[in-house]
Design a protein around this motif. Structure first.
Motif, short mmCIF file in Angstrom:
data_model
loop_
_atom_site.label_atom_id
_atom_site.label_comp_id
_atom_site.label_asym_id
_atom_site.label_seq_id
_atom_site.Cartn_x
_atom_site.Cartn_y
_atom_site.Cartn_z
N GLN A 102 0.55 -1.10 0.07
CA GLN A 102 -0.19 -0.14 0.00
C GLN A 102 0.92 1.10 -0.14
O GLN A 102 0.29 2.44 0.43
N ASP A 103 2.02 1.53 0.03
CA ASP A 103 2.42 2.05 -0.06
C ASP A 103 2.64 3.06 -1.19
O ASP A 103 2.42 2.85 -2.50
N SER A 104 2.77 4.78 -1.26
CA SER A 104 3.48 4.99 -2.40
C SER A 104 4.27 4.86 -3.61
O SER A 104 5.56 3.89 -3.41
N PHE A 105 3.71 5.14 -4.59
CA PHE A 105 4.53 4.37 -6.53
C PHE A 105 4.03 3.06 -6.31
O PHE A 105 4.75 2.63 -7.10
N VAL A 106 4.00 2.12 -5.42
CA VAL A 106 3.51 0.95 -5.45
C VAL A 106 3.23 0.60 -7.05
O VAL A 106 2.93 -0.14 -7.82
N ASN A 107 1.74 1.66 -7.14
CA ASN A 107 0.89 1.05 -8.43
C ASN A 107 0.98 2.80 -8.75
O ASN A 107 -0.34 2.66 -10.42
N GLY A 108 1.94 3.54 -8.93
CA GLY A 108 2.18 4.63 -10.15
C GLY A 108 2.10 5.86 -9.07
O GLY A 108 1.98 6.62 -9.63
N LEU A 109 0.90 5.60 -7.89
CA LEU A 109 0.31 6.99 -7.32
C LEU A 109 0.76 7.11 -6.33
O LEU A 109 1.99 6.45 -5.34
N LEU A 110 0.77 8.09 -5.07
CA LEU A 110 1.01 8.45 -3.87
C LEU A 110 0.18 7.50 -3.43
O LEU A 110 -1.51 7.48 -3.78
N ASP A 111 -0.09 7.82 -2.38
CA ASP A 111 -0.69 6.90 -1.33
C ASP A 111 -1.20 7.78 -0.45
O ASP A 111 -1.28 9.11 -0.68
N CYS A 112 -2.92 7.26 -0.45
CA CYS A 112 -3.93 7.61 0.30
C CYS A 112 -3.59 8.41 1.60
O CYS A 112 -2.70 8.35 2.28
N PRO A 113 -4.01 9.31 3.06
CA PRO A 113 -4.58 9.79 4.02
C PRO A 113 -4.31 8.77 4.84
O PRO A 113 -5.29 7.71 4.75
N HIS A 114 -4.23 8.47 5.75
CA HIS A 114 -4.31 7.56 7.18
C HIS A 114 -4.73 8.05 8.59
O HIS A 114 -4.61 9.54 8.65
N TYR A 115 -5.57 7.51 8.92
CA TYR A 115 -6.14 8.32 10.42
C TYR A 115 -5.60 6.80 11.07
O TYR A 115 -5.95 5.75 10.90
N THR A 116 -5.94 7.50 12.66
CA THR A 116 -5.80 6.03 14.15
C THR A 116 -6.61 6.95 14.64
O THR A 116 -7.13 7.95 14.80
N LYS A 117 -7.06 6.02 15.92
CA LYS A 117 -7.92 7.21 17.11
C LYS A 117 -7.03 8.16 17.72
O LYS A 117 -5.68 8.37 17.94
N PRO A 118 -7.97 8.68 18.83
CA PRO A 118 -9.28 9.55 18.72
C PRO A 118 -10.01 9.54 17.01
O PRO A 118 -9.90 10.20 16.53
N ARG A 119 -11.31 9.32 16.92
CA ARG A 119 -11.48 9.65 16.01
C ARG A 119 -11.88 10.97 15.72
O ARG A 119 -11.81 12.12 14.93
N LEU A 120 -12.47 11.72 17.18
CA LEU A 120 -12.27 13.14 17.08
C LEU A 120 -11.67 13.88 17.87
O LEU A 120 -10.75 13.31 19.32
#
Length: 258
Positions: free
Chosen positions: A168-186
């Motif tokens: 899922q890293d950047s460049f693997v499919n030729g694109l930059l990676d998407c944003p990622h989030y973790t806890k807390p929800r707010l």
């Protein structure tokens, strides 16, 4: 895979072997890393490996005798057919595709030059390829060698805690990676925002198909915003074109509202 590095500063590589992805790859025995010091192959008691350049000019040049001897030793220790890679700003630009190709090989030898570089006759005799990590000059080839080894090592089996991370890293499919989030929800930052910042609803939906669609759209959008030249090298599917167009429209709507 076994990697050999030729460097007059072997202690620099201890940070790689003891920690992080490379340390894990070594523990899992999918990677070995050996550093060869040219000073061990010098003729004099001062272990001299450099001298002034012919024709004058600043700096020093690494001498051919100790460099040839250490390269012979590295080639003898490496597996048959190991490529000798010279780290140089004049080399081909290193990227994910190159890392993927190198990860398929059994053995590599990295030649880390110092000063004004290595005597050209050594390069003509031993070096198979020259590689660069960017259009800038560093004090030596050690840092580029570390960068390349790290990028290669994370593609080896069992080197990561979760193999999906590399996929899922950047460049693997030729694109930059998407944003990622973790806890807390707010998240309520102490500085920089007057309101709580929330995780996108789609990531909390449990709808895996919708999540994958969002991630693909974000990857396409980020690539379009930050590295548009990468998109020119790809043949997007009809669905990817739709997702990117939708991303652009949403971006325009948001800008209009502001």
């Amino acid at each position: 895979m076994d990697c050999h590095v030729i460097s007059i500063f072997p202690e620099m590589f201890s940070v790689l072997t003891e920690q992080g992805v490379i340390g894990r790859a070594i523990q899992q025995r999918v990677l070995s890393l050996t550093v060869h010091n040219p000073r061990d192959y010098a003729d004099d008691r001062h272990r001299t490996v450099d001298d002034r350049p012919y024709g004058g000019g600043p700096g020093m040049v690494m001498k051919p005798e100790p460099m040839c001897r250490v390269l012979d030793a590295a080639k003898h220790a490496a597996r048959p057919g190991a490529k000798v890679i010279y780290l140089s700003p004049q080399g081909r630009r290193f990227d994910h595709q190159a890392a993927t190709e190198f990860a398929q090989t059994d053995s590599l030898i990295f030649l880390a030059g110092r000063y004004e570089g290595v005597d050209e006759r050594v390069l003509a005799l031993y070096v198979d390829e020259e590689w660069s990590i960017g259009d800038f000059v560093l004090s030596g080839g050690e840092l580029p060698a570390m960068v390349m080894i790290d990028a290669i090592a994370r593609l080896l089996p069992d080197s990561l805690g979760n193999a999906e991370s590399a996929v899922q890293d950047s460049f693997v499919n030729g694109l930059l990676d998407c944003p990622h989030y973790t806890k807390p929800r707010l998240f309520e930052p102490e500085h920089g925002s007057d309101s709580a910042m929330s995780v996108p609803d789609v990531l909390l939906s449990g709808d895996h198909q919708a999540i994958e669609r969002w991630r693909m759209q974000q990857a396409l959008g980020r690539t379009w915003l930050r590295r548009p030249e990468l998109l020119e090298e790809l043949e997007l599917t009809d669905e990817q074109h739709r997702l990117l167009d939708e991303f652009k429209r949403n971006l325009d709507d948001t800008s209009f509202e502001q």
